[in-house]
Scaffold this motif. Structure first.
Motif, PDB file in Angstrom:
ATOM      1  N   THR A  42       0.852  -1.184   0.000  1.00 26.28           N
ATOM      2  CA  THR A  42       0.000   0.000   0.000  1.00 26.28           C
ATOM      3  C   THR A  42       0.890   1.237   0.000  1.00 26.28           C
ATOM      4  O   THR A  42       2.105   1.153   0.250  1.00 26.28           O
ATOM      5  CB  THR A  42      -0.903   0.027   1.238  1.00 26.28           C
ATOM      6  N   GLU A 492      -3.823   9.470   0.738  1.00 21.27           N
ATOM      7  CA  GLU A 492      -4.834   8.456   1.046  1.00 21.27           C
ATOM      8  C   GLU A 492      -6.244   9.055   1.068  1.00 21.27           C
ATOM      9  O   GLU A 492      -7.215   8.390   0.701  1.00 21.27           O
ATOM     10  CB  GLU A 492      -4.507   7.780   2.375  1.00 21.27           C
ATOM     11  N   ILE A 495      -7.798   8.994  -2.478  1.00 21.06           N
ATOM     12  CA  ILE A 495      -8.111   7.740  -3.171  1.00 21.06           C
ATOM     13  C   ILE A 495      -9.628   7.571  -3.272  1.00 21.06           C
ATOM     14  O   ILE A 495     -10.333   7.584  -2.259  1.00 21.06           O
ATOM     15  CB  ILE A 495      -7.489   6.532  -2.441  1.00 21.06           C
ATOM     16  N   PRO A 497     -13.186   5.692  -3.924  1.00 20.57           N
ATOM     17  CA  PRO A 497     -13.729   4.335  -3.813  1.00 20.57           C
ATOM     18  C   PRO A 497     -14.040   3.761  -5.187  1.00 20.57           C
ATOM     19  O   PRO A 497     -14.386   4.487  -6.122  1.00 20.57           O
ATOM     20  CB  PRO A 497     -15.012   4.530  -2.986  1.00 20.57           C
ATOM     21  N   ASP A 500      -8.497   0.632  -7.228  1.00 18.82           N
ATOM     22  CA  ASP A 500      -7.732  -0.473  -6.653  1.00 18.82           C
ATOM     23  C   ASP A 500      -7.511  -0.312  -5.152  1.00 18.82           C
ATOM     24  O   ASP A 500      -6.958  -1.194  -4.497  1.00 18.82           O
ATOM     25  CB  ASP A 500      -6.388  -0.635  -7.372  1.00 18.82           C
ATOM     26  N   GLY A 501      -7.913   0.846  -4.610  1.00 18.59           N
ATOM     27  CA  GLY A 501      -7.814   1.059  -3.168  1.00 18.59           C
ATOM     28  C   GLY A 501      -6.460   1.545  -2.690  1.00 18.59           C
ATOM     29  O   GLY A 501      -6.313   1.870  -1.508  1.00 18.59           O
TER      30      GLY A 501
END
Length: 542
Positions: A42, A492, A495, A497, A500-501
Motif C-alpha cells: 500500500t 490516502e 483515493i 472508492p 484499486d484502493g
C-alpha cells in the motif's frame, strides 16, 4: 609532488565518494513504484519504507561522532561496506530470492534502509570533514560546493547509467549502487586515506583543479538533462521498441564523465607554495583583503613564503585584529545546541530538506496521480538532480562572496515557497517540471550552507558530529513530518472508492501537501532573517 604531504589524495577520495551517497539516498523514487508493484504494498507501507532511512537521521550524530573519534579512513571504509551490504540485502528481499513473512517485510526493508543511511552518513561525515580540514579558506566554499554538487547529481547519474544497462526490473538499481559503494568509497579510502592522526595535509589545490571539477559537473549535467528530455519526448512503447539491449556507449561514458575529472586532479599542476589550512586565518576575518586578493596573494610565486609559516600568514593578510579563539570557539554538540542560531538554522533547513524529500520519495506517485507517461518519472528525477546539484555548487561558491552566508538561507526559503506553489497549481507536464526544477534549487542550496555555517559558527574540531546532526536530523524530521505524515494522509484521502484502493488519481493527491510546504517555507524566511540578527552570527560574519 610528494603526495604524502599533500591534501590532493584526500580530496580525490572525498570527491569520489560524494556522489555515491546522494545517488542512493535520493533515488528511491526510481525504484519505489517497482517495489510497490512487486510486493503489492500500500502507499502507507511504501511511505514507511522510504521514510525509515531518513528517520534514522535522528541518530546521524553518532556516525559523525565516529568520524571525529576514529578518523575519516576507518569511517569511510566501514560506511562503504555497510552501505553495500544493506543495498544487497534490500535487493535480495525485494526480488523474493529469500522468503520473508508478509507481515515482516516492511519492518525488514525499513531496517535495510536505516543501515543504508548509516553507511551513507559515515561516508558523508568523512567527506566533509576531509574537505573542511584540508582546504584553505579561499578554497573551502568552492570545494564544499563541488562535493555537494556531486551529491546532488548522483541520483541523476545513476538514473542515466541504469537506463543504459539491460535490466529486468527497476529494483536491479540496488546491486549497481552496492558495487559503486565499494568501488568509489571503500577502495579509495583504503588506497589514499592515512590514519586518524595524519588527516590534515598541505592544501596544494589551485583554481585550475576546481575549474576541472566544474567542467566535469557541467558535462555530467548535460548527460543527465539530455537523457531526461529524451524520456520526455519519446513514449515508453517507442523506447521499448527501440531498445534491443544495453547501451554500452552510454554505460561507458557516464562513469568516465563522472570519475574522470576527479582522478584527473592528480595530473594538474599544484600550488607552488602550500600551507596547512589551520595556519591561515579565516576568510571572514577583519582583514581588508577581498577573497580574490587573498587568492592572488596565496598563489603568487614569492620565495619569502618559504622562510616561515608566520611570514606566509602575514603575506596573506597580516595578523587578525582579534585572536582565533576570541572570534571562533570550537563547540561540541551539546554547546552547539545551546545557541539560538543552531535552532533557527535547524528549522529553516528542516523545511527545505523535507520539501525536497517529498519530491524524491513521491515522484513516481505524483506522475501517476497526474496521469503523465511513466517515463516522466526518471526524467523529473534527473531534472531535480541537476537543479539541486547546480544550487549546491553555486551556493557554496557564491556564499563566499556574501557578507554573511546565512543570507543564502533566506533565498533558499523563498525558492521553496515558490516551487511548491507552482507544484500545487500544476496540471500539465511543463508546469510540473518547472516546479520540480525550482524545488531542486531550494533543496540543493541548503546542503553546502549547513557544512560551511557549522564550521564557521561552531568551529572545525567537532564538525563531523555537528554537521551530521544537521545532515541527518533535517532529513529525519522533514521526511517524517512532510513526506510520511502530511503527504501520506493527503494522498490516502484522495483515493476514490471503486478503484484499486491504493492508487490516487488527480491534482488533489498532492495539492494540499504542496500548499502546506509552501506556507512552512515562508516561516523559514522569517527564521533565516532572525538568524542574521543573532549576536553570534554578527560576531563571526561582522
Amino acid at each position: 609532488m610528494d603526495y604524502s604531504k599533500s591534501s590532493m589524495p584526500l580530496l580525490v577520495s572525498a570527491f569520489l565518494a560524494a556522489g555515491i551517497t546522494g545517488g542512493t539516498t535520493y533515488a528511491f523514487g526510481l525504484y519505489g513504484q517497482a517495489l510497490k508493484e512487486e510486493l503489492h504494498l500500500t502507499q502507507a507501507q511504501l511511505d514507511t519504507i522510504s521514510s525509515a532511512s531518513f528517520c534514522a537521521g535522528v541518530a546521524s550524530w553518532i556516525p559523525g561522532l565516529f568520524v571525529d573519534k576514529c578518523g575519516e579512513r576507518c569511517a569511510m571504509i566501514s560506511g562503504g561496506v555497510l552501505g553495500a551490504s544493506a543495498l544487497m540485502s534490500f535487493w535480495v528481499i525485494a526480488r523474493k530470492f529469500i522468503s520473508v513473512p508478509e507481515e515482516g517485510i516492511v519492518a525488514i526493508l525499513s531496517l535495510c534502509g536505516v543501515l543504508m543511511f548509516m553507511g551513507s552518513a559515515l561516508i558523508t561525515g568523512s567527506v566533509f570533514k576531509l574537505i573542511v580540514r584540508n582546504t584553505l579558506p579561499i578554497n573551502k566554499g568552492g570545494a564544499v560546493g563541488v562535493a555537494k554538487g556531486f551529491v546532488g547529481l548522483g541520483s541523476g547519474a545513476f538514473s542515466v547509467l541504469f537506463e543504459a544497462l539491460d535490466r529486468k526490473t527497476d529494483l536491479d538499481f540496488l546491486p549497481l549502487a552496492a558495487f559503486f559503494f565499494l568501488a568509489a568509497c571503500t577502495l579509495p579510502a583504503v588506497c589514499f586515506l592515512p590514519g586518524k592522526n595524519n588527516c590534515q595535509r598541505m592544501d596544494v589545490s589551485t583554481p585550475a583543479h576546481y575549474s576541472s571539477l566544474y567542467l566535469g559537473l557541467v558535462a555530467m549535467a548535460v548527460l543527465v538533462v539530455g537523457q531526461a528530455f529524451l524520456e520526455l519526448m519519446e513514449g515508453n512503447e517507442e523506447r521499448n521498441n527501440q531498445r534491443d539491449g544495453p547501451d554500452y556507449l552510454m554505460a561507458t561514458l557516464v562513469p568516465c564523465v563522472w570519475f574522470g575529472p576527479i582522478l584527473g586532479l592528480f595530473l594538474l599542476p599544484t600550488a607552488t607554495h602550500a600551507v596547512l589550512p589551520s595556519d591561515v586565518q579565516d576568510e571572514d576575518d577583519d582583514s581588508p583583503l577581498t577573497a580574490t586578493e587573498k587568492e592572488s596573494t596565496l598563489y603568487k610565486d614569492d620565495p619569502e613564503l618559504e622562510e616561515s609559516d608566520e611570514e606566509g600568514v602575514d603575506e596573506m593578510g597580516g595578523e587578525p585584529d582579534v585572536t582565533s579563539s576570541d572570534r571562533l570557539q570550537d563547540r561540541n554538540l551539546a554547546q552547539v545546541l545551546m545557541t539560538v542560531p543552531a535552532w533557527l538554522m535547524l528549522w529553516t533547513c528542516v523545511i527545505a530538506v523535507g520539501g525536497g524529500t517529498v519530491m524524491t520519495n513521491n515522484m513516481g506517485q505524483m506522475v501517476v496521480a497526474l496521469r503523465f507517461d511513466r517515463n516522466v518519472t526518471p526524467a523529473a528525477l534527473s531534472i531535480f538532480s541537476v537543479a539541486q546539484s547546480f544550487a549546491r555548487v553555486m551556493s557554496g561558491s557564491l556564499s563566499s562572496l556574501a557578507k554573511r552566508r546565512t543570507s543564502f538561507l533566506i533565498i533558499a526559503s523563498i525558492l521553496g515557497a515558490l516551487a511548491h506553489t507552482i507544484l500545487a497549481l500544476s496540471s500539465d507536464e511543463t508546469s510540473f517540471i518547472a516546479g520540480v526544477f525550482t524545488s531542486g534549487l531550494a533543496f540543493g542550496m541548503v546542503w553546502p550552507l549547513m557544512v560551511l555555517i557549522c564550521g564557521e559558527l561552531f568551529g572545525i574540531e567537532n564538525v563531523g558530529a555537528n554537521y551530521m546532526l544537521y545532515d541527518g536530523l533535517t532529513s529525519a524530521l522533514g521526511t517524517l513530518a512532510l513526506s510520511k505524515f502530511v503527504a501520506q494522509k493527503v494522498y490516502e484521502d484522495g483515493i476514490e472508492p471503486g478503484g484499486d484502493g491504493v492508487t490516487c488519481y488527480g491534482q488533489e493527491c498532492f495539492q494540499r501537501t504542496n500548499w502546506i510546504i509552501a506556507g512552512l517555507a515562508i516561516t523559514g524566511i522569517v527564521t533565516s532573517w532572525c538568524m542574521e540578527c543573532c549576536p553570534l552570527t554578527r560576531q563571526v560574519y561582522g
